[in-house]
Design a protein around this motif. Structure first.
Motif, short mmCIF file in Angstrom:
data_model
loop_
_atom_site.label_atom_id
_atom_site.label_comp_id
_atom_site.label_asym_id
_atom_site.label_seq_id
_atom_site.Cartn_x
_atom_site.Cartn_y
_atom_site.Cartn_z
N PHE A 241 15.82 1.79 8.35
CA PHE A 241 15.99 0.34 8.37
C PHE A 241 15.98 -0.32 7.01
O PHE A 241 16.34 -1.48 6.89
N HIS A 242 15.55 0.38 5.96
CA HIS A 242 15.46 -0.27 4.67
C HIS A 242 15.81 0.68 3.53
O HIS A 242 15.56 1.88 3.60
N ASP A 243 16.36 0.10 2.47
CA ASP A 243 16.58 0.85 1.24
C ASP A 243 15.34 0.68 0.38
O ASP A 243 15.18 -0.31 -0.33
N TYR A 244 14.44 1.64 0.45
CA TYR A 244 13.16 1.47 -0.21
C TYR A 244 13.24 1.65 -1.73
O TYR A 244 12.27 1.41 -2.43
N GLY A 245 14.38 2.07 -2.23
CA GLY A 245 14.52 2.17 -3.67
C GLY A 245 14.47 0.82 -4.35
O GLY A 245 14.26 0.73 -5.56
N GLU A 246 14.64 -0.27 -3.57
CA GLU A 246 14.65 -1.61 -4.14
C GLU A 246 13.27 -2.24 -4.22
O GLU A 246 13.11 -3.34 -4.73
N TYR A 247 12.27 -1.56 -3.70
CA TYR A 247 10.95 -2.18 -3.60
C TYR A 247 9.92 -1.49 -4.48
O TYR A 247 10.05 -0.32 -4.82
N ASP A 248 8.87 -2.25 -4.82
CA ASP A 248 7.79 -1.70 -5.62
C ASP A 248 7.04 -0.65 -4.82
O ASP A 248 7.08 -0.62 -3.59
N ASP A 249 6.33 0.21 -5.53
CA ASP A 249 5.52 1.23 -4.87
C ASP A 249 4.49 0.59 -3.96
O ASP A 249 3.95 -0.48 -4.25
N PHE A 250 4.21 1.27 -2.87
CA PHE A 250 3.17 0.83 -1.95
C PHE A 250 1.81 0.95 -2.63
O PHE A 250 1.55 1.92 -3.36
N GLU A 251 0.94 -0.03 -2.40
CA GLU A 251 -0.40 0.00 -2.98
C GLU A 251 -1.45 -0.26 -1.91
O GLU A 251 -1.19 -0.97 -0.93
N SER A 252 -2.64 0.30 -2.10
CA SER A 252 -3.74 0.05 -1.20
C SER A 252 -5.06 0.32 -1.92
O SER A 252 -5.19 1.33 -2.62
N SER A 253 -6.02 -0.59 -1.75
CA SER A 253 -7.36 -0.39 -2.30
C SER A 253 -8.31 0.19 -1.27
O SER A 253 -9.50 0.38 -1.56
N ASP A 254 -7.79 0.46 -0.07
CA ASP A 254 -8.61 1.05 1.00
C ASP A 254 -9.11 2.42 0.53
O ASP A 254 -8.31 3.28 0.17
N PRO A 255 -10.42 2.65 0.54
CA PRO A 255 -10.94 3.93 0.04
C PRO A 255 -10.47 5.14 0.82
O PRO A 255 -10.42 6.25 0.27
N VAL A 256 -10.10 4.94 2.08
CA VAL A 256 -9.60 6.06 2.90
C VAL A 256 -8.13 6.35 2.58
O VAL A 256 -7.71 7.50 2.51
N LEU A 257 -7.36 5.30 2.36
CA LEU A 257 -5.92 5.45 2.14
C LEU A 257 -5.55 5.72 0.69
O LEU A 257 -4.56 6.41 0.41
N ARG A 258 -6.32 5.17 -0.23
CA ARG A 258 -5.97 5.21 -1.65
C ARG A 258 -5.66 6.61 -2.19
O ARG A 258 -4.70 6.78 -2.96
#
Length: 308
Positions: A241-258
């Motif tokens: 559904f999306h061209d992810y090359g156009e977007y910034d990297d995903f970020e998360s401060s969640d200690p489990v996900l980071r």
């Protein structure tokens, strides 16, 4: 390029056809898309679809009947495992109920098309309010997805399928040529409640909020040890559904996900990753027909005065 994580599930397709794709982990809509791409029939059970893709077509004379085990146990009609459903609140499950969502969103598209067709030119304000009302519900659904996939750490494919349904709904709305339709949707802010990170994030437009939700699902799946073929199936949903090359990297401060964020971003940027060989889920919709009833159509339905 990342090294592929070995899956605890046996890959039946790799043994029979030399493919690296484990069809058993895909959902029924994904399998049908793969069959359609190869010119194969799309009818039958999940097992029938897998057999076709692996070159083991079942003769129609056998009359195979659907069994409980065809979808791998307790599952929905899309072939999504629901064995985890008892671990989450009933209210959250009701919010992301796929059957209920599909019916409600199909009703919304039909309602919106009728509204635009009845008064394309002068009804733009009412139509904009209707669009806003539809999009208001996204925040409620996203909150339930976050609770299930991130907080509880279950139902990753199911939650991804919910996002596919929402993304497809937006594509159907876009096929209705309403005045200001694109601007209303692209400029709409949805709040994503990221409770474990102690924040509520306002995201502008579908690309931002859908990509964020998929990022949360995938990194949570990684954190909870989901097999790579499950992650691949979700990644294919995202990139359909999306061209992810156009977007910034995903970020998360969640200690489990980071700890898994960099791996997710690398997988997203990997153009030769196995999931990219899977068929796209995105459907193409023709622009729906509407009439400018100021001047056209039956006179009793026109929105301007006329000489009878």
């Amino acid at each position: 390029t990342m090294a592929s994580t070995s899956s605890p599930q046996a890959s039946s397709s790799s043994s029979s056809s030399g493919s690296s794709i484990d069809y058993s982990v895909l959902l029924v809509p994904q399998l049908k898309a793969a069959c359609k791409a190869r010119g194969l029939k799309v009818s039958g059970t999940k097992r029938d679809l897998i057999d076709r893709l692996e070159g083991r077509e079942i003769p129609s004379s056998t009359g195979r009947k659907r069994t409980h085990g065809d979808d791998g146990g307790s599952s929905s009609s899309s072939g999504v495992d629901l064995s985890w459903a008892g671990e989450v609140d009933k209210a959250d499950m009701d919010t992301i109920n796929l059957s209920k969502l599909r019916k409600e969103l199909a009703k919304n598209v039909k309602e919106f098309h009728k509204m635009v067709d009845e008064d394309w030119h002068d009804g733009w304000e009412e139509q904009g309010e209707a669009l806003t009302g539809y999009l208001d519900e996204f925040a409620v659904v996203f909150k339930a997805i976050y609770t299930v996939a991130v907080v509880k750490g279950v139902g990753f494919q199911y939650c991804s399928e919910v996002l596919v349904v929402l993304a497809d709904f937006l594509d159907q709305l876009a096929s209705v040529p309403a005045r200001g339709n694109d601007d209303t949707v692209s400029m709409y802010e949805v709040e994503v409640d990221r409770t474990r990170e102690g924040k509520t994030e306002s995201l502008l437009g579908p690309d931002a909020y859908l990509s964020t939700m998929w990022g949360l699902i995938v990194t949570s799946a990684m954190a909870h040890g989901a097999p790579q073929n499950v992650i691949d199936a979700i990644m294919m949903d995202m990139t359909s559904f999306h061209d992810y090359g156009e977007y910034d990297d995903f970020e998360s401060s969640d200690p489990v996900l980071r700890p898994h964020v960099s791996k997710f971003n690398e997988l997203l940027a990997n153009t030769s990753a196995p999931y990219r060989a899977l068929p796209s889920r995105k459907k193409q919709y023709k622009e729906k027909r509407v009439i400018d009833r100021r001047f056209s159509g039956p006179k009793h339905r026109r929105t301007r005065d006329y000489d009878p």
